[in-house]
Enzyme design. Structure first.
Site, PDB file in Angstrom:
ATOM      1  N   SER A 244      35.551   1.782 -16.268  1.00  0.00           N
ATOM      2  CA  SER A 244      36.370   2.426 -17.290  1.00  0.00           C
ATOM      3  C   SER A 244      37.790   2.527 -16.745  1.00  0.00           C
ATOM      4  O   SER A 244      38.103   3.392 -15.925  1.00  0.00           O
ATOM      5  CB  SER A 244      35.794   3.816 -17.587  1.00  0.00           C
ATOM      6  OG  SER A 244      36.537   4.427 -18.594  1.00  0.00           O
ATOM      7  N   LYS A 268      36.114  -1.437 -19.503  1.00  0.00           N
ATOM      8  CA  LYS A 268      36.252  -0.602 -20.701  1.00  0.00           C
ATOM      9  C   LYS A 268      37.687  -0.085 -20.767  1.00  0.00           C
ATOM     10  O   LYS A 268      38.216   0.417 -19.762  1.00  0.00           O
ATOM     11  CB  LYS A 268      35.263   0.567 -20.636  1.00  0.00           C
ATOM     12  CG  LYS A 268      35.253   1.415 -21.889  1.00  0.00           C
ATOM     13  CD  LYS A 268      34.169   2.466 -21.846  1.00  0.00           C
ATOM     14  CE  LYS A 268      34.581   3.710 -21.089  1.00  0.00           C
ATOM     15  NZ  LYS A 268      35.729   4.432 -21.612  1.00  0.00           N
ATOM     16  N   HIS A 270      40.910   2.061 -23.042  1.00  0.00           N
ATOM     17  CA  HIS A 270      41.328   2.968 -24.118  1.00  0.00           C
ATOM     18  C   HIS A 270      42.729   2.475 -24.439  1.00  0.00           C
ATOM     19  O   HIS A 270      43.712   2.916 -23.839  1.00  0.00           O
ATOM     20  CB  HIS A 270      41.405   4.418 -23.627  1.00  0.00           C
ATOM     21  CG  HIS A 270      40.095   5.123 -23.588  1.00  0.00           C
ATOM     22  ND1 HIS A 270      39.336   5.351 -24.716  1.00  0.00           N
ATOM     23  CD2 HIS A 270      39.408   5.682 -22.551  1.00  0.00           C
ATOM     24  CE1 HIS A 270      38.239   6.018 -24.369  1.00  0.00           C
ATOM     25  NE2 HIS A 270      38.252   6.210 -23.064  1.00  0.00           N
ATOM     26  N   LYS A 301      35.756   4.400 -30.285  1.00  0.00           N
ATOM     27  CA  LYS A 301      34.988   5.479 -30.948  1.00  0.00           C
ATOM     28  C   LYS A 301      35.394   5.654 -32.399  1.00  0.00           C
ATOM     29  O   LYS A 301      35.846   6.727 -32.825  1.00  0.00           O
ATOM     30  CB  LYS A 301      35.134   6.818 -30.228  1.00  0.00           C
ATOM     31  CG  LYS A 301      34.609   6.804 -28.806  1.00  0.00           C
ATOM     32  CD  LYS A 301      34.627   8.200 -28.222  1.00  0.00           C
ATOM     33  CE  LYS A 301      34.268   8.217 -26.760  1.00  0.00           C
ATOM     34  NZ  LYS A 301      35.313   7.620 -25.895  1.00  0.00           N
ATOM     35  N   ASP A 304      35.362   6.911 -38.957  1.00  0.00           N
ATOM     36  CA  ASP A 304      35.814   7.159 -40.331  1.00  0.00           C
ATOM     37  C   ASP A 304      34.938   6.392 -41.332  1.00  0.00           C
ATOM     38  O   ASP A 304      33.945   5.752 -40.955  1.00  0.00           O
ATOM     39  CB  ASP A 304      37.294   6.745 -40.444  1.00  0.00           C
ATOM     40  CG  ASP A 304      38.055   7.655 -41.403  1.00  0.00           C
ATOM     41  OD1 ASP A 304      37.498   7.953 -42.481  1.00  0.00           O
ATOM     42  OD2 ASP A 304      39.182   8.053 -41.080  1.00  0.00           O
ATOM     43  N   THR A 308      38.233   2.491 -44.011  1.00  0.00           N
ATOM     44  CA  THR A 308      39.304   2.827 -43.059  1.00  0.00           C
ATOM     45  C   THR A 308      39.068   2.158 -41.700  1.00  0.00           C
ATOM     46  O   THR A 308      39.987   1.588 -41.117  1.00  0.00           O
ATOM     47  CB  THR A 308      39.408   4.369 -42.902  1.00  0.00           C
ATOM     48  OG1 THR A 308      39.602   4.923 -44.197  1.00  0.00           O
ATOM     49  CG2 THR A 308      40.541   4.760 -41.988  1.00  0.00           C
ATOM     50  N   GLN A 418      32.836  17.301 -18.686  1.00  0.00           N
ATOM     51  CA  GLN A 418      32.225  15.981 -18.478  1.00  0.00           C
ATOM     52  C   GLN A 418      31.150  16.134 -17.406  1.00  0.00           C
ATOM     53  O   GLN A 418      31.428  16.635 -16.309  1.00  0.00           O
ATOM     54  CB  GLN A 418      33.295  14.973 -18.009  1.00  0.00           C
ATOM     55  CG  GLN A 418      32.745  13.673 -17.464  1.00  0.00           C
ATOM     56  CD  GLN A 418      32.315  12.706 -18.565  1.00  0.00           C
ATOM     57  OE1 GLN A 418      31.584  13.074 -19.485  1.00  0.00           O
ATOM     58  NE2 GLN A 418      32.754  11.476 -18.489  1.00  0.00           N
ATOM     59  N   TYR A 420      28.431  14.668 -14.740  1.00  0.00           N
ATOM     60  CA  TYR A 420      28.208  13.459 -13.940  1.00  0.00           C
ATOM     61  C   TYR A 420      26.784  13.397 -13.398  1.00  0.00           C
ATOM     62  O   TYR A 420      26.255  14.375 -12.882  1.00  0.00           O
ATOM     63  CB  TYR A 420      29.188  13.411 -12.765  1.00  0.00           C
ATOM     64  CG  TYR A 420      30.597  13.122 -13.208  1.00  0.00           C
ATOM     65  CD1 TYR A 420      30.947  11.853 -13.674  1.00  0.00           C
ATOM     66  CD2 TYR A 420      31.564  14.119 -13.195  1.00  0.00           C
ATOM     67  CE1 TYR A 420      32.231  11.577 -14.107  1.00  0.00           C
ATOM     68  CE2 TYR A 420      32.856  13.852 -13.629  1.00  0.00           C
ATOM     69  CZ  TYR A 420      33.178  12.587 -14.084  1.00  0.00           C
ATOM     70  OH  TYR A 420      34.441  12.318 -14.517  1.00  0.00           O
ATOM     71  N   GLY A 438      34.612   5.667 -14.381  1.00  0.00           N
ATOM     72  CA  GLY A 438      36.072   5.713 -14.448  1.00  0.00           C
ATOM     73  C   GLY A 438      36.628   6.329 -13.184  1.00  0.00           C
ATOM     74  O   GLY A 438      36.839   5.661 -12.176  1.00  0.00           O
ATOM     75  N   ARG A 439      36.804   7.689 -13.233  1.00  0.00           N
ATOM     76  CA  ARG A 439      37.453   8.360 -12.105  1.00  0.00           C
ATOM     77  C   ARG A 439      36.698   8.220 -10.791  1.00  0.00           C
ATOM     78  O   ARG A 439      37.306   8.316  -9.725  1.00  0.00           O
ATOM     79  CB  ARG A 439      37.675   9.835 -12.466  1.00  0.00           C
ATOM     80  CG  ARG A 439      38.855  10.008 -13.397  1.00  0.00           C
ATOM     81  CD  ARG A 439      38.872  11.374 -14.024  1.00  0.00           C
ATOM     82  NE  ARG A 439      37.802  11.521 -15.008  1.00  0.00           N
ATOM     83  CZ  ARG A 439      37.521  12.663 -15.631  1.00  0.00           C
ATOM     84  NH1 ARG A 439      38.206  13.740 -15.351  1.00  0.00           N
ATOM     85  NH2 ARG A 439      36.555  12.711 -16.535  1.00  0.00           N
TER      86      ARG A 439
HETATM   87  P1  5BU Z   1      35.077   9.178 -16.069  1.00  0.00           P
HETATM   88  O1  5BU Z   1      36.400   9.219 -15.406  1.00  0.00           O
HETATM   89  O2  5BU Z   1      34.036   8.359 -15.286  1.00  0.00           O
HETATM   90  O3  5BU Z   1      34.579  10.559 -16.413  1.00  0.00           O
HETATM   91  O4  5BU Z   1      35.335   8.389 -17.449  1.00  0.00           O
HETATM   92  C1  5BU Z   1      34.358   8.167 -18.402  1.00  0.00           C
HETATM   93  C2  5BU Z   1      34.901   7.295 -19.497  1.00  0.00           C
HETATM   94  O5  5BU Z   1      33.882   7.115 -20.492  1.00  0.00           O
HETATM   95  C3  5BU Z   1      36.107   7.850 -20.229  1.00  0.00           C
HETATM   96  O6  5BU Z   1      36.909   6.764 -20.599  1.00  0.00           O
HETATM   97  C4  5BU Z   1      35.532   8.497 -21.463  1.00  0.00           C
HETATM   98  O7  5BU Z   1      36.450   8.453 -22.538  1.00  0.00           O
HETATM   99  C5  5BU Z   1      34.333   7.628 -21.734  1.00  0.00           C
HETATM  100  N1  5BU Z   1      33.224   8.336 -22.388  1.00  0.00           N
HETATM  101  C6  5BU Z   1      32.604   9.409 -21.804  1.00  0.00           C
HETATM  102  O8  5BU Z   1      32.945   9.827 -20.716  1.00  0.00           O
HETATM  103  N2  5BU Z   1      31.574  10.030 -22.451  1.00  0.00           N
HETATM  104  C7  5BU Z   1      31.130   9.624 -23.646  1.00  0.00           C
HETATM  105  O9  5BU Z   1      30.168  10.196 -24.165  1.00  0.00           O
HETATM  106  C8  5BU Z   1      31.769   8.495 -24.233  1.00  0.00           C
HETATM  107  C9  5BU Z   1      32.789   7.879 -23.581  1.00  0.00           C
HETATM  108 BR1  5BU Z   1      31.226   7.893 -25.885  1.00  0.00          BR
END
Ligand code: 5BU
Length: 465
Positions: A244, A268, A270, A301, A304, A308, A418, A420, A438-439
């Site tokens: 990500s 992935k 954004h 994501k 709509d 749209t 979030q 993990y 991602g991070r």
């Molecule tokens: P992270 O840095 O590993 O926490 O990033 C996770 C990525 O996955 C981040 O771009 C979110 O926008 C994306 N994501 C998520 O974390 N959880 C979800 O349920 C969905 C997308 Br859908």
């Protein structure tokens, strides 16, 4: 203590187990009806049953620190065991509190300690599994469950698929055999129930696709061409890591894609957080995806109405459908969102979509019914939907791919909820296919080395399951 036979006779007497013709909630007519809720009106029987449940765990040599009854019927049973044997108890809330701490589990959740689940009756195993999921979210582990009565309708096999061993004190046919011997019911009633159970078994042998390789799943007739490419890439490069790339400029994104491209099956993006979006930058990303053989997934994501999202997918400054192999959409608006997205494509074999069945963030609103409806929606649009964003496997269809975000090398939560999980938990235990990181990579001092570590951890978990 009552003997097993005496206990079965008592359960029959108080009509906790009844035989005849009963229309269930589902509309199915069943020759047997089990309702152990009545037991709270017979405290001495409740105590006997609780002791038997505890003994079963002892016999099976289950190691656990705490126990938790599946609400509501098993709650008093768990309480008896807890009090009689001095074992700490946890309580799973049916609904999370909407004030204060929003806790779903009450009691002391000692991190990584094992909690034993207690249940009165198991049919498909879904209540036990839901409870296990919530306990695991709270930080404890679940390895075993003890049930008083297994209705033998697939619950044991379903739970085994989720790495939970079910131990039952009685099976339904075992109870019936005792009742036949004691001449409480007729042998033909036992036969009738047996054939009912055989016809109404929730365990589908197709679930063995857990052991199908990514290559084999790519070769299924109904697998979409984009999913097939992804399965091929995963097997060829031995990676189920989706990176990500949540950075805000293309110089950094392209450098990362070039350096860690060899370790990933998918990148992935954004696109709306990029400061310098341009057709040229996207072209460069495309070139890297060809050179290193990975797919591009725009995490847009969509959410709509069909008309749209069609414009959002193809138009504006980003023209997402021109360049991303995969995008994703919420199922919330209903199937029109999928129809809208795919209606804009001339060639449906080169673009695909993941439906968001659940999110990785704490307190997200996707319950099991929402997940189930999302899977049904995906199945109706196999020409475009290739799988799901989810925190564990939601579909038994081997052509579907499961992507899970919220992955780091150790469990935890960020400042915004979030959650993990580790690659092993996500891929091996929860049956997902692709880890989204991602991070975990971007915040590392050595991003390349860390990406390789995630690739190895994800692939090892896939090989172990
Ligand atoms: P992270 O840095 O590993 O926490 O990033 C996770 C990525 O996955 C981040 O771009 C979110 O926008 C994306 N994501 C998520 O974390 N959880 C979800 O349920 C969905 C997308 Br859908």
């Amino acid at each position: 203590m009552l003997s097993r036979e005496e206990l079965v006779l008592r359960l029959f007497e108080i009509e906790a187990v009844k035989f005849g013709s009963f229309t269930l909630k589902s509309g199915i007519v069943s020759p047997v009806y089990v309702d152990l809720r009545v037991m709270i009106s017979y405290p001495s029987l409740l105590k006997e049953v609780s002791e038997l449940l505890w003994k079963k765990a002892e016999e099976a040599n289950v190691q656990y620190k705490s126990l938790c009854g599946v609400p509501y019927t098993a709650l008093p049973m768990a309480t008896c065991i807890s009090v009689d044997h001095d074992i700490p108890m946890l309580i799973r809330r049916k609904e999370a509190k909407d004030y204060g701490t929003k806790k779903k589990v009450e009691g002391n959740c000692e991190k990584d300690s094992v909690c034993l689940i207690i249940e009165d009756v198991v049919t498909t195993g879904s209540s036990v599994y839901e409870t296990a999921e919530i306990l695991e979210e709270a930080g404890v582990r679940v390895t075993d469950a003890i049930v008083l009565l297994d209705r033998e309708q697939g619950g044991k096999a379903n739970l085994c698929n989720k790495n939970i061993t079910l131990h039952s004190v009685f099976t339904l046919t075992g109870v019936m055999k005792i009742l036949v011997e004691k001449e409480k019911i007729k042998p033909n009633q036992l036969q009738e129930v047996k054939s009912f159970l055989a016809k109404n078994n929730s365990f589908k042998p197709s679930t063995i696709h857990r052991s199908l390789s990514f290559r084999e799943r790519g070769m299924q007739k109904q697998t979409h061409p984009v999913a097939r490419r992804l399965f091929d890439i995963m097997e060829q490069k031995q990676t189920n890591l989706c990176f990500s790339a949540d950075v805000d400029n293309f110089a950094e994104l392209l450098e990362l894609a070039d350096k860690i491209g060899q370790y990933i099956c998918c990148i992935k993006t954004h696109v709306d957080i990029m400061e310098d979006f341009s057709a040229q930058n996207i072209k460069s990303l495309k070139e890297l995806s060809v050179r290193h053989n990975f797919l591009i997934f725009e995490d847009r994501k969509f959410a709509d109405i069909g008309n749209t999202v069609r414009s959002q997918y193809t138009g504006g400054i980003y023209k997402i459908s021109d360049w991303c192999d995969i995008t994703n959409a919420h199922s919330l608006p209903g199937p029109g969102i999928v129809s809208g997205l795919k209606s804009s494509l001339d060639d449906k074999s080169t673009r695909a979509c993941l439906l968001i069945a659940e999110m990785s963030s704490q307190g997200n609103l996707a319950d099991s019914k929402y997940k189930q409806s999302t899977v049904e929606m995906a199945s109706e649009h196999g020409d475009f939907v290739i799988g799901f964003i989810c925190t564990s496997k939601v579909s038994e269809n081997p052509s579907h791919i499961h992507f899970t975000p919220g992955v780091k090398l150790i469990n935890g939560v960020d400042g915004f909820g979030q959650k993990y999980l580790t690659p092993d938990e996500v891929i091996r235990r929860r049956g997902s296919d692709v880890i989204i990181v991602g991070r975990g990579i971007t915040e590392s001092a050595n991003r390349i080395k860390t990406a390789k570590e995630f690739q190895e951890a994800g692939w090892m978990a896939y090989n172990r399951r």
